[in-house]
Design an enzyme around this catalytic site. Sequence first.
Site, PDB file in Angstrom:
ATOM      1  CD  GLU A 263      59.114  55.740  21.429  1.00  0.00           C
ATOM      2  OE1 GLU A 263      60.079  56.002  20.725  1.00  0.00           O
ATOM      3  OE2 GLU A 263      58.226  54.925  21.080  1.00  0.00           O
TER       4      GLU A 263
HETATM    5  C1  TNX Z   1      61.421  52.949  19.805  1.00  0.00           C
HETATM    6  S1  TNX Z   1      62.051  51.146  21.981  1.00  0.00           S
HETATM    7  C2  TNX Z   1      60.278  52.393  20.339  1.00  0.00           C
HETATM    8  C3  TNX Z   1      59.357  51.654  19.481  1.00  0.00           C
HETATM    9  C4  TNX Z   1      59.790  51.680  18.046  1.00  0.00           C
HETATM   10  C5  TNX Z   1      61.282  51.504  17.957  1.00  0.00           C
HETATM   11  C6  TNX Z   1      61.796  51.414  16.556  1.00  0.00           C
HETATM   12  C7  TNX Z   1      60.782  51.631  22.488  1.00  0.00           C
HETATM   13  C8  TNX Z   1      60.558  51.305  23.858  1.00  0.00           C
HETATM   14  N1  TNX Z   1      60.003  52.339  21.677  1.00  0.00           N
HETATM   15  O1  TNX Z   1      58.067  52.173  19.620  1.00  0.00           O
HETATM   16  O2  TNX Z   1      59.153  50.635  17.397  1.00  0.00           O
HETATM   17  O3  TNX Z   1      61.908  52.572  18.605  1.00  0.00           O
HETATM   18  O4  TNX Z   1      63.145  51.083  16.526  1.00  0.00           O
END
Ligand code: TNX
Length: 537
Positions: A345
Amino acid sequence: MRLLRALRPLAALLVCGALAVSCTEARSADSAKSGGPAGVAGVAALSAHERIVPAPASTAPGGPGYTLGPGTAVRATAGSAGAKRVAELLAEAWRPVTGLPLPVSGSDAGTGRDGLRLRLDGNAGAFGEEGYRLEVDEDGAVLTAHRPAGLFRGAQTLRQLLPPARGPWTLAGGTVTDTPRFGYRGAMLDVARHFFTVEQVKKYVDQLALYKINTLHLHLTDDQGWRIAVASRPRLASYGGASEVGGGPGGHWTQEQYRDLVAYAGERYIEVVPEIDVPGHTNAALASYAELNCNGIAPARYTGVKVGFSSLCVPKEETYAFVDDVLREIAALTPGRYLHIGGDEAHSTSRTDYRAFMDRVQPMVADRGKTVLAWHQLTGAQPAPGAVVQYWGHDRTTAAEKAAVADAARAGTKVVLSPADRIYLDMKYDRGTVIGTAWAGYVPVRRAYEWDPGAYLPGVPEESVLGVEAPLWTETVTNGRELEQLAFPRVIGAAELGWSKAAALDWDAYRLRLAAQGPRLDALGVRYFRAPDVPWE
Ligand code: TNX
Protein backbone atom coordinates in the site's frame (compact mmCIF):
# COMPACT_ATOMS: atom_id res chain seq x y z
CA MET A 1 -21.39 -50.27 14.49
CA ARG A 2 -19.71 -50.95 17.80
CA LEU A 3 -17.98 -54.00 16.39
CA LEU A 4 -16.79 -51.94 13.47
CA ARG A 5 -15.38 -49.35 15.84
CA ALA A 6 -13.60 -51.98 17.84
CA LEU A 7 -12.05 -53.50 14.74
CA ARG A 8 -11.07 -50.16 13.30
CA PRO A 9 -7.68 -49.84 15.01
CA LEU A 10 -6.68 -53.24 13.69
CA ALA A 11 -7.97 -52.50 10.21
CA ALA A 12 -6.21 -49.16 10.25
CA LEU A 13 -2.94 -50.80 11.20
CA LEU A 14 -3.20 -53.32 8.41
CA VAL A 15 -4.40 -50.99 5.68
CA CYS A 16 -2.20 -48.05 6.56
CA GLY A 17 0.83 -50.23 7.03
CA ALA A 18 0.38 -52.33 3.91
CA LEU A 19 -0.63 -49.63 1.48
CA ALA A 20 1.26 -46.77 3.07
CA VAL A 21 -1.88 -44.67 2.76
CA SER A 22 -2.57 -41.92 5.22
CA CYS A 23 -4.46 -43.57 8.02
CA THR A 24 -5.78 -40.23 9.14
CA GLU A 25 -7.37 -39.73 5.76
CA ALA A 26 -9.04 -43.09 5.75
CA ARG A 27 -10.23 -42.71 9.29
CA SER A 28 -11.42 -39.13 9.04
CA ALA A 29 -13.53 -39.96 6.03
CA ASP A 30 -14.89 -42.90 7.94
CA SER A 31 -15.73 -40.88 11.02
CA ALA A 32 -17.30 -38.13 8.98
CA LYS A 33 -19.61 -40.74 7.54
CA SER A 34 -20.38 -42.50 10.79
CA GLY A 35 -20.75 -39.37 12.88
CA GLY A 36 -22.08 -37.56 9.88
CA PRO A 37 -22.16 -33.82 9.80
CA ALA A 38 -24.69 -34.54 12.56
CA GLY A 39 -22.53 -32.62 14.98
CA VAL A 40 -22.20 -33.18 18.67
CA ALA A 41 -22.77 -36.95 18.46
CA GLY A 42 -20.10 -37.14 15.79
CA VAL A 43 -17.68 -35.26 18.02
CA ALA A 44 -18.27 -37.55 20.99
CA ALA A 45 -17.54 -40.56 18.78
CA LEU A 46 -14.07 -39.35 17.82
CA SER A 47 -11.12 -41.28 19.23
CA ALA A 48 -8.22 -39.43 20.82
CA HIS A 49 -6.20 -39.87 17.63
CA GLU A 50 -9.01 -38.53 15.51
CA ARG A 51 -9.06 -35.36 17.59
CA ILE A 52 -5.49 -34.34 16.82
CA VAL A 53 -5.25 -30.97 15.03
CA PRO A 54 -3.50 -30.50 12.65
CA ALA A 55 -4.37 -33.95 11.31
CA PRO A 56 -1.18 -36.05 11.39
CA ALA A 57 0.16 -37.73 8.27
CA SER A 58 -0.70 -41.13 9.65
CA THR A 59 -2.10 -42.65 12.82
CA ALA A 60 -2.39 -46.27 13.84
CA PRO A 61 -4.26 -46.42 17.14
CA GLY A 62 -4.13 -49.60 19.16
CA GLY A 63 -3.50 -51.06 22.58
CA PRO A 64 -4.48 -49.92 26.03
CA GLY A 65 -2.41 -46.75 26.22
CA TYR A 66 -0.31 -45.43 29.05
CA THR A 67 -1.56 -43.79 32.21
CA LEU A 68 0.61 -41.11 33.77
CA GLY A 69 1.12 -41.50 37.49
CA PRO A 70 3.24 -40.29 40.41
CA GLY A 71 6.17 -42.38 39.12
CA THR A 72 6.12 -41.00 35.59
CA ALA A 73 9.33 -39.29 34.50
CA VAL A 74 10.23 -37.54 31.27
CA ARG A 75 13.61 -38.55 29.87
CA ALA A 76 15.41 -36.88 26.99
CA THR A 77 18.28 -38.06 24.82
CA ALA A 78 21.57 -37.64 26.66
CA GLY A 79 23.72 -34.76 25.54
CA SER A 80 21.03 -32.75 23.79
CA ALA A 81 20.12 -29.48 25.48
CA GLY A 82 17.35 -29.07 22.90
CA ALA A 83 15.75 -32.41 23.70
CA LYS A 84 16.00 -31.74 27.43
CA ARG A 85 14.34 -28.34 27.04
CA VAL A 86 11.47 -29.90 25.09
CA ALA A 87 11.06 -32.43 27.91
CA GLU A 88 10.95 -29.58 30.43
CA LEU A 89 8.37 -27.67 28.43
CA LEU A 90 6.20 -30.77 28.16
CA ALA A 91 6.44 -31.40 31.91
CA GLU A 92 5.69 -27.71 32.58
CA ALA A 93 2.58 -27.91 30.42
CA TRP A 94 1.32 -31.04 32.19
CA ARG A 95 2.20 -30.41 35.84
CA PRO A 96 -0.48 -27.80 36.60
CA VAL A 97 -3.34 -29.78 35.09
CA THR A 98 -2.29 -33.27 36.27
CA GLY A 99 -0.78 -32.33 39.64
CA LEU A 100 1.95 -34.92 38.97
CA PRO A 101 5.64 -34.20 39.73
CA LEU A 102 6.89 -35.35 36.28
CA PRO A 103 10.62 -35.06 36.95
CA VAL A 104 12.77 -34.40 33.88
CA SER A 105 16.04 -36.13 33.20
CA GLY A 106 18.60 -35.35 30.53
CA SER A 107 19.49 -38.98 30.04
CA ASP A 108 17.55 -41.87 28.62
CA ALA A 109 20.36 -44.36 29.06
CA GLY A 110 19.53 -47.78 30.38
CA THR A 111 15.85 -47.11 30.89
CA GLY A 112 13.06 -49.39 29.87
CA ARG A 113 9.96 -48.11 28.21
CA ASP A 114 8.47 -46.71 31.44
CA GLY A 115 7.39 -43.09 31.40
CA LEU A 116 8.09 -40.78 28.51
CA ARG A 117 11.20 -40.84 26.36
CA LEU A 118 12.20 -38.11 23.93
CA ARG A 119 14.80 -39.48 21.53
CA LEU A 120 16.85 -37.81 18.86
CA ASP A 121 17.78 -40.33 16.22
CA GLY A 122 20.65 -39.37 13.94
CA ASN A 123 19.48 -41.93 11.38
CA ALA A 124 15.94 -40.61 11.21
CA GLY A 125 16.71 -38.00 8.55
CA ALA A 126 13.43 -38.82 6.79
CA PHE A 127 11.64 -36.92 9.56
CA GLY A 128 13.33 -33.74 8.40
CA GLU A 129 13.42 -30.72 10.68
CA GLU A 130 9.95 -31.11 12.19
CA GLY A 131 8.72 -34.65 11.66
CA TYR A 132 8.42 -37.24 14.44
CA ARG A 133 7.09 -40.63 15.43
CA LEU A 134 5.17 -41.16 18.62
CA GLU A 135 4.59 -44.64 20.00
CA VAL A 136 2.42 -45.19 23.05
CA ASP A 137 1.84 -48.51 24.78
CA GLU A 138 1.06 -49.57 28.35
CA ASP A 139 4.63 -48.94 29.50
CA GLY A 140 4.95 -45.41 28.28
CA ALA A 141 5.53 -43.20 25.28
CA VAL A 142 8.54 -42.95 22.98
CA LEU A 143 8.85 -39.85 20.86
CA THR A 144 11.49 -40.01 18.13
CA ALA A 145 12.68 -37.23 15.85
CA HIS A 146 15.71 -36.23 13.86
CA ARG A 147 15.83 -32.73 15.28
CA PRO A 148 14.70 -31.07 18.53
CA ALA A 149 12.05 -29.14 16.58
CA GLY A 150 10.52 -32.49 15.65
CA LEU A 151 10.47 -33.48 19.32
CA PHE A 152 8.71 -30.22 20.11
CA ARG A 153 6.06 -30.77 17.43
CA GLY A 154 5.60 -34.35 18.59
CA ALA A 155 5.25 -33.13 22.17
CA GLN A 156 2.23 -31.10 21.02
CA THR A 157 0.68 -34.28 19.67
CA LEU A 158 1.37 -35.89 23.05
CA ARG A 159 -0.39 -33.00 24.77
CA GLN A 160 -3.40 -33.45 22.53
CA LEU A 161 -3.57 -37.18 23.28
CA LEU A 162 -3.98 -36.47 27.00
CA PRO A 163 -7.52 -35.72 28.24
CA PRO A 164 -7.85 -31.93 28.46
CA ALA A 165 -9.11 -31.41 31.99
CA ARG A 166 -9.68 -34.56 34.04
CA GLY A 167 -7.82 -37.77 34.81
CA PRO A 168 -7.18 -40.65 34.58
CA TRP A 169 -4.32 -39.20 32.58
CA THR A 170 -4.26 -41.86 29.91
CA LEU A 171 -2.45 -41.33 26.64
CA ALA A 172 -4.25 -43.25 23.92
CA GLY A 173 -2.22 -46.24 22.68
CA GLY A 174 -0.86 -46.46 19.16
CA THR A 175 1.54 -44.82 16.77
CA VAL A 176 1.54 -41.42 15.10
CA THR A 177 3.99 -40.77 12.26
CA ASP A 178 4.00 -37.22 11.08
CA THR A 179 5.72 -34.62 8.92
CA PRO A 180 4.45 -31.20 7.79
CA ARG A 181 3.29 -30.34 4.30
CA PHE A 182 4.79 -26.83 4.35
CA GLY A 183 7.85 -25.45 6.12
CA TYR A 184 6.30 -22.03 6.81
CA ARG A 185 3.22 -22.03 9.02
CA GLY A 186 2.78 -18.58 10.38
CA ALA A 187 0.72 -16.15 12.34
CA MET A 188 1.22 -12.39 12.19
CA LEU A 189 0.43 -9.91 14.90
CA ASP A 190 0.22 -6.17 14.23
CA VAL A 191 1.55 -4.53 17.39
CA ALA A 192 1.74 -1.14 15.65
CA ARG A 193 -1.93 -0.15 15.34
CA HIS A 194 -2.43 -1.10 18.96
CA PHE A 195 0.45 -1.88 21.27
CA PHE A 196 0.66 -5.29 22.91
CA THR A 197 3.03 -6.21 25.70
CA VAL A 198 5.65 -8.93 25.44
CA GLU A 199 3.65 -10.94 27.99
CA GLN A 200 0.57 -10.78 25.76
CA VAL A 201 2.56 -11.91 22.75
CA LYS A 202 4.15 -14.78 24.72
CA LYS A 203 0.70 -15.99 25.61
CA TYR A 204 -0.22 -16.01 21.93
CA VAL A 205 3.03 -17.87 21.17
CA ASP A 206 2.01 -20.58 23.65
CA GLN A 207 -1.40 -20.91 22.07
CA LEU A 208 0.02 -21.10 18.55
CA ALA A 209 2.65 -23.65 19.53
CA LEU A 210 0.00 -26.23 20.47
CA TYR A 211 -1.09 -26.28 16.82
CA LYS A 212 2.45 -26.57 15.41
CA ILE A 213 2.67 -23.02 14.05
CA ASN A 214 6.37 -22.34 13.46
CA THR A 215 6.57 -18.68 12.45
CA LEU A 216 5.54 -15.49 14.24
CA HIS A 217 5.60 -12.44 12.01
CA LEU A 218 5.56 -9.22 14.03
CA HIS A 219 4.36 -6.09 12.27
CA LEU A 220 6.50 -3.74 14.36
CA THR A 221 6.02 -0.40 12.64
CA ASP A 222 3.24 1.48 10.93
CA ASP A 223 1.74 4.94 10.62
CA GLN A 224 0.29 4.80 14.11
CA GLY A 225 3.30 3.61 16.07
CA TRP A 226 6.91 2.39 16.10
CA ARG A 227 7.23 -0.46 18.61
CA ILE A 228 10.89 -1.47 18.74
CA ALA A 229 13.75 0.57 20.20
CA VAL A 230 16.46 1.46 17.67
CA ALA A 231 19.54 2.71 19.53
CA SER A 232 20.86 4.80 16.64
CA ARG A 233 17.44 6.45 16.15
CA PRO A 234 16.02 6.78 19.65
CA ARG A 235 13.09 9.03 18.76
CA LEU A 236 11.47 6.26 16.71
CA ALA A 237 10.41 4.46 19.87
CA SER A 238 10.34 7.30 22.41
CA TYR A 239 8.26 9.63 20.24
CA GLY A 240 7.03 7.52 17.32
CA GLY A 241 6.02 4.73 19.69
CA ALA A 242 3.98 6.91 22.01
CA SER A 243 0.75 6.77 20.01
CA GLU A 244 -1.72 4.25 18.64
CA VAL A 245 -5.08 4.03 16.92
CA GLY A 246 -7.68 5.91 18.90
CA GLY A 247 -5.16 8.14 20.67
CA GLY A 248 -4.05 5.74 23.42
CA PRO A 249 -0.57 5.90 24.93
CA GLY A 250 0.95 3.24 22.65
CA GLY A 251 4.29 1.89 23.82
CA HIS A 252 7.37 0.11 22.58
CA TRP A 253 9.66 -2.79 23.46
CA THR A 254 13.26 -2.34 24.47
CA GLN A 255 15.75 -4.45 22.54
CA GLU A 256 16.20 -6.57 25.64
CA GLN A 257 12.47 -7.26 25.83
CA TYR A 258 12.42 -8.08 22.16
CA ARG A 259 15.35 -10.48 22.49
CA ASP A 260 13.56 -12.16 25.36
CA LEU A 261 10.44 -12.61 23.24
CA VAL A 262 12.44 -13.98 20.31
CA ALA A 263 14.19 -16.44 22.63
CA TYR A 264 10.87 -17.49 24.16
CA ALA A 265 9.44 -18.19 20.72
CA GLY A 266 12.69 -19.90 19.72
CA GLU A 267 12.43 -22.40 22.56
CA ARG A 268 9.07 -23.33 21.06
CA TYR A 269 10.68 -23.60 17.63
CA ILE A 270 8.81 -20.56 16.41
CA GLU A 271 10.91 -18.29 14.22
CA VAL A 272 10.19 -14.61 14.63
CA VAL A 273 10.01 -12.55 11.43
CA PRO A 274 10.31 -8.85 12.25
CA GLU A 275 8.61 -6.46 9.84
CA ILE A 276 9.75 -2.90 9.30
CA ASP A 277 7.18 -1.64 6.82
CA VAL A 278 8.71 0.68 4.18
CA PRO A 279 8.45 2.90 2.19
CA GLY A 280 4.75 3.45 3.03
CA HIS A 281 3.09 2.95 6.41
CA THR A 282 5.82 5.15 7.85
CA ASN A 283 4.10 8.12 9.47
CA ALA A 284 5.48 7.24 12.91
CA ALA A 285 9.02 7.42 11.52
CA LEU A 286 8.31 10.55 9.48
CA ALA A 287 6.91 12.22 12.59
CA SER A 288 10.00 11.27 14.60
CA TYR A 289 12.67 12.46 12.14
CA ALA A 290 11.93 15.50 9.96
CA GLU A 291 14.78 14.75 7.52
CA LEU A 292 12.98 11.64 6.28
CA ASN A 293 10.34 13.88 4.69
CA CYS A 294 10.89 15.31 1.22
CA ASN A 295 9.83 18.73 2.51
CA GLY A 296 11.89 18.39 5.68
CA ILE A 297 8.85 18.93 7.88
CA ALA A 298 7.76 16.28 10.36
CA PRO A 299 4.03 15.52 10.25
CA ALA A 300 1.98 15.10 13.42
CA ARG A 301 1.62 11.63 14.86
CA TYR A 302 -1.34 9.72 13.46
CA THR A 303 -4.04 7.84 15.35
CA GLY A 304 -6.60 7.13 12.63
CA VAL A 305 -7.02 4.02 10.48
CA LYS A 306 -6.43 5.26 6.94
CA VAL A 307 -3.69 3.63 4.86
CA GLY A 308 -1.53 4.72 1.94
CA PHE A 309 -0.83 8.35 2.82
CA SER A 310 2.77 8.20 4.02
CA SER A 311 6.07 7.56 2.26
CA LEU A 312 9.74 7.82 3.05
CA CYS A 313 11.44 10.30 0.71
CA VAL A 314 12.86 8.04 -1.98
CA PRO A 315 15.32 10.51 -3.65
CA LYS A 316 16.96 11.55 -0.35
CA GLU A 317 20.17 9.85 0.81
CA GLU A 318 19.08 10.32 4.43
CA THR A 319 16.39 7.75 3.75
CA TYR A 320 18.93 4.99 3.05
CA ALA A 321 21.12 5.87 6.01
CA PHE A 322 17.98 5.57 8.09
CA VAL A 323 16.84 2.26 6.61
CA ASP A 324 20.36 0.88 6.95
CA ASP A 325 20.55 1.87 10.63
CA VAL A 326 17.22 0.22 11.34
CA LEU A 327 17.86 -2.96 9.37
CA ARG A 328 21.32 -3.34 10.90
CA GLU A 329 19.94 -3.24 14.43
CA ILE A 330 16.91 -5.41 13.67
CA ALA A 331 19.09 -7.98 11.89
CA ALA A 332 21.33 -8.13 14.97
CA LEU A 333 18.25 -8.96 17.06
CA THR A 334 17.14 -11.66 14.66
CA PRO A 335 18.42 -15.24 14.76
CA GLY A 336 15.82 -16.09 12.08
CA ARG A 337 16.29 -16.06 8.34
CA TYR A 338 13.97 -13.30 7.27
CA LEU A 339 13.61 -9.56 7.49
CA HIS A 340 10.19 -8.43 6.32
CA ILE A 341 10.33 -5.03 4.66
CA GLY A 342 6.60 -4.55 4.11
CA GLY A 343 6.22 -2.73 0.82
CA ASP A 344 2.41 -2.80 0.80
CA GLU A 345 0.00 0.00 0.00
CA ALA A 346 2.72 2.49 -0.91
CA HIS A 347 0.07 4.60 -2.60
CA SER A 348 1.99 7.83 -1.99
CA THR A 349 5.15 6.50 -3.61
CA SER A 350 5.31 6.67 -7.41
CA ARG A 351 5.87 3.40 -9.26
CA THR A 352 9.32 4.54 -10.36
CA ASP A 353 10.27 5.61 -6.87
CA TYR A 354 8.96 2.34 -5.46
CA ARG A 355 11.19 0.36 -7.80
CA ALA A 356 14.21 2.53 -7.08
CA PHE A 357 13.61 2.21 -3.36
CA MET A 358 13.30 -1.58 -3.44
CA ASP A 359 16.42 -1.83 -5.63
CA ARG A 360 18.37 -0.03 -2.90
CA VAL A 361 16.82 -1.62 0.16
CA GLN A 362 16.72 -5.31 -0.78
CA PRO A 363 20.54 -5.58 -0.99
CA MET A 364 20.76 -4.05 2.51
CA VAL A 365 18.86 -7.05 3.82
CA ALA A 366 21.23 -9.41 2.03
CA ASP A 367 24.21 -7.46 3.39
CA ARG A 368 23.00 -8.31 6.88
CA GLY A 369 22.85 -11.99 5.98
CA LYS A 370 19.06 -12.12 5.83
CA THR A 371 16.44 -13.01 3.25
CA VAL A 372 13.88 -10.47 2.05
CA LEU A 373 10.26 -11.10 2.84
CA ALA A 374 7.76 -8.52 1.60
CA TRP A 375 4.08 -8.16 0.79
CA HIS A 376 3.32 -9.21 -2.78
CA GLN A 377 3.42 -5.60 -4.03
CA LEU A 378 7.15 -6.24 -4.23
CA THR A 379 6.36 -7.95 -7.53
CA GLY A 380 5.68 -4.42 -8.83
CA ALA A 381 9.43 -3.93 -8.46
CA GLN A 382 12.15 -6.51 -9.03
CA PRO A 383 12.20 -9.10 -6.23
CA ALA A 384 15.81 -9.89 -5.29
CA PRO A 385 17.00 -13.45 -5.94
CA GLY A 386 15.76 -15.58 -3.06
CA ALA A 387 13.19 -13.01 -1.91
CA VAL A 388 9.87 -14.33 -0.64
CA VAL A 389 6.59 -12.51 -1.25
CA GLN A 390 3.52 -12.70 0.92
CA TYR A 391 0.28 -12.73 -1.06
CA TRP A 392 -2.59 -10.97 0.69
CA GLY A 393 -5.01 -10.58 -2.22
CA HIS A 394 -8.55 -11.89 -2.35
CA ASP A 395 -11.19 -13.06 -4.81
CA ARG A 396 -11.61 -9.53 -6.20
CA THR A 397 -7.88 -8.92 -6.69
CA THR A 398 -7.28 -8.17 -10.36
CA ALA A 399 -6.03 -10.89 -12.67
CA ALA A 400 -3.04 -8.68 -13.51
CA GLU A 401 -1.97 -8.43 -9.87
CA LYS A 402 -2.30 -12.18 -9.43
CA ALA A 403 -0.41 -12.74 -12.67
CA ALA A 404 2.48 -10.62 -11.40
CA VAL A 405 2.77 -12.99 -8.43
CA ALA A 406 2.59 -16.02 -10.74
CA ASP A 407 5.31 -14.49 -12.95
CA ALA A 408 7.53 -13.94 -9.93
CA ALA A 409 6.91 -17.53 -8.83
CA ARG A 410 7.89 -18.76 -12.27
CA ALA A 411 11.11 -16.75 -11.92
CA GLY A 412 11.87 -18.52 -8.64
CA THR A 413 10.31 -16.26 -6.01
CA LYS A 414 8.66 -18.27 -3.24
CA VAL A 415 5.25 -17.29 -1.95
CA VAL A 416 3.66 -17.24 1.50
CA LEU A 417 -0.13 -17.29 1.21
CA SER A 418 -2.26 -14.98 3.35
CA PRO A 419 -5.36 -14.40 1.23
CA ALA A 420 -7.31 -11.67 2.99
CA ASP A 421 -10.74 -13.15 2.38
CA ARG A 422 -9.55 -16.48 3.81
CA ILE A 423 -7.13 -16.02 6.66
CA TYR A 424 -7.08 -12.38 7.62
CA LEU A 425 -7.96 -12.87 11.25
CA ASP A 426 -9.18 -9.29 11.57
CA MET A 427 -12.07 -10.01 9.19
CA LYS A 428 -15.33 -10.44 11.07
CA TYR A 429 -16.75 -13.96 11.19
CA ASP A 430 -20.23 -12.71 10.33
CA ARG A 431 -22.46 -9.70 10.76
CA GLY A 432 -22.75 -10.42 14.47
CA THR A 433 -19.01 -10.03 15.13
CA VAL A 434 -18.34 -6.86 17.09
CA ILE A 435 -14.55 -6.47 16.71
CA GLY A 436 -12.80 -6.58 13.35
CA THR A 437 -13.36 -5.22 9.87
CA ALA A 438 -14.98 -6.62 6.74
CA TRP A 439 -13.28 -4.97 3.78
CA ALA A 440 -12.47 -8.42 2.36
CA GLY A 441 -15.87 -9.76 3.39
CA TYR A 442 -16.92 -11.90 6.31
CA VAL A 443 -14.70 -14.91 6.96
CA PRO A 444 -16.55 -17.69 8.78
CA VAL A 445 -14.53 -20.62 10.10
CA ARG A 446 -15.49 -22.77 7.14
CA ARG A 447 -14.35 -20.21 4.57
CA ALA A 448 -11.06 -19.77 6.46
CA TYR A 449 -10.46 -23.51 6.21
CA GLU A 450 -11.84 -24.59 2.84
CA TRP A 451 -9.05 -23.79 0.39
CA ASP A 452 -5.93 -25.60 -0.67
CA PRO A 453 -2.69 -23.59 -0.40
CA GLY A 454 -1.06 -25.84 -3.00
CA ALA A 455 -3.68 -25.03 -5.64
CA TYR A 456 -4.95 -21.63 -4.61
CA LEU A 457 -3.26 -19.08 -6.84
CA PRO A 458 -3.31 -19.74 -10.58
CA GLY A 459 0.25 -20.16 -11.81
CA VAL A 460 1.65 -20.63 -8.30
CA PRO A 461 2.18 -24.38 -7.94
CA GLU A 462 2.74 -26.10 -4.62
CA GLU A 463 6.52 -26.09 -5.17
CA SER A 464 6.47 -22.29 -5.15
CA VAL A 465 4.46 -22.11 -1.95
CA LEU A 466 6.56 -21.79 1.17
CA GLY A 467 3.47 -22.00 3.33
CA VAL A 468 0.61 -20.07 4.87
CA GLU A 469 0.29 -17.28 7.37
CA ALA A 470 -2.71 -15.90 9.22
CA PRO A 471 -2.27 -12.15 9.89
CA LEU A 472 -4.08 -10.29 12.64
CA TRP A 473 -4.26 -6.55 12.02
CA THR A 474 -5.20 -4.61 15.08
CA GLU A 475 -6.93 -1.40 14.04
CA THR A 476 -9.95 -2.63 16.04
CA VAL A 477 -8.19 -5.02 18.43
CA THR A 478 -7.16 -3.54 21.76
CA ASN A 479 -6.63 -6.42 24.17
CA GLY A 480 -5.89 -10.12 24.57
CA ARG A 481 -9.53 -11.17 24.76
CA GLU A 482 -10.34 -9.54 21.43
CA LEU A 483 -7.19 -11.01 19.91
CA GLU A 484 -8.19 -14.51 20.99
CA GLN A 485 -11.80 -14.08 19.81
CA LEU A 486 -10.65 -13.25 16.31
CA ALA A 487 -7.73 -15.67 16.12
CA PHE A 488 -9.44 -18.69 17.63
CA PRO A 489 -10.59 -20.89 16.16
CA ARG A 490 -9.61 -19.66 12.67
CA VAL A 491 -5.84 -19.74 13.24
CA ILE A 492 -6.16 -23.44 14.07
CA GLY A 493 -7.50 -23.97 10.56
CA ALA A 494 -4.53 -22.08 9.12
CA ALA A 495 -2.25 -24.34 11.15
CA GLU A 496 -3.89 -27.41 9.66
CA LEU A 497 -3.72 -26.02 6.11
CA GLY A 498 -0.01 -25.55 6.64
CA TRP A 499 0.72 -28.89 8.29
CA SER A 500 -1.66 -31.57 7.03
CA LYS A 501 -1.54 -33.34 3.69
CA ALA A 502 -3.92 -32.06 1.01
CA ALA A 503 -5.91 -35.30 1.08
CA ALA A 504 -6.61 -34.84 4.80
CA LEU A 505 -8.29 -31.46 4.34
CA ASP A 506 -11.98 -32.07 4.62
CA TRP A 507 -14.40 -29.65 6.22
CA ASP A 508 -16.94 -32.22 7.42
CA ALA A 509 -14.26 -34.10 9.30
CA TYR A 510 -12.41 -30.97 10.42
CA ARG A 511 -15.42 -29.30 12.00
CA LEU A 512 -15.83 -32.30 14.30
CA ARG A 513 -12.14 -32.39 15.18
CA LEU A 514 -12.17 -28.66 15.79
CA ALA A 515 -15.23 -28.98 18.00
CA ALA A 516 -13.33 -31.57 20.00
CA GLN A 517 -10.66 -28.94 20.68
CA GLY A 518 -13.23 -26.87 22.58
CA PRO A 519 -12.68 -28.45 26.00
CA ARG A 520 -8.92 -28.19 25.50
CA LEU A 521 -9.14 -24.50 24.62
CA ASP A 522 -11.45 -24.01 27.62
CA ALA A 523 -8.95 -25.75 29.91
CA LEU A 524 -6.18 -23.48 28.62
CA GLY A 525 -8.31 -20.38 29.10
CA VAL A 526 -8.36 -19.46 25.40
CA ARG A 527 -11.35 -17.18 24.81
CA TYR A 528 -12.29 -18.50 21.37
CA PHE A 529 -15.34 -17.65 19.31
CA ARG A 530 -17.94 -20.42 19.50
CA ALA A 531 -18.53 -20.24 15.78
CA PRO A 532 -21.99 -21.47 14.69
CA ASP A 533 -20.55 -23.62 11.88
CA VAL A 534 -18.78 -25.86 14.45
CA PRO A 535 -20.71 -28.39 16.63
CA TRP A 536 -19.03 -27.47 19.93
CA GLU A 537 -19.73 -29.97 22.67
C1 TNX B 1 -4.37 -4.15 4.60
S1 TNX B 1 -2.51 -6.35 4.36
C2 TNX B 1 -3.12 -3.80 5.09
C3 TNX B 1 -2.98 -3.33 6.46
C4 TNX B 1 -4.31 -3.21 7.15
C5 TNX B 1 -5.18 -4.39 6.79
C6 TNX B 1 -6.49 -4.41 7.51
C7 TNX B 1 -1.56 -5.27 4.17
C8 TNX B 1 -0.30 -5.71 3.66
N1 TNX B 1 -1.95 -4.03 4.42
O1 TNX B 1 -2.31 -2.11 6.47
O2 TNX B 1 -4.08 -3.19 8.51
O3 TNX B 1 -5.42 -4.38 5.42
O4 TNX B 1 -7.18 -5.59 7.28
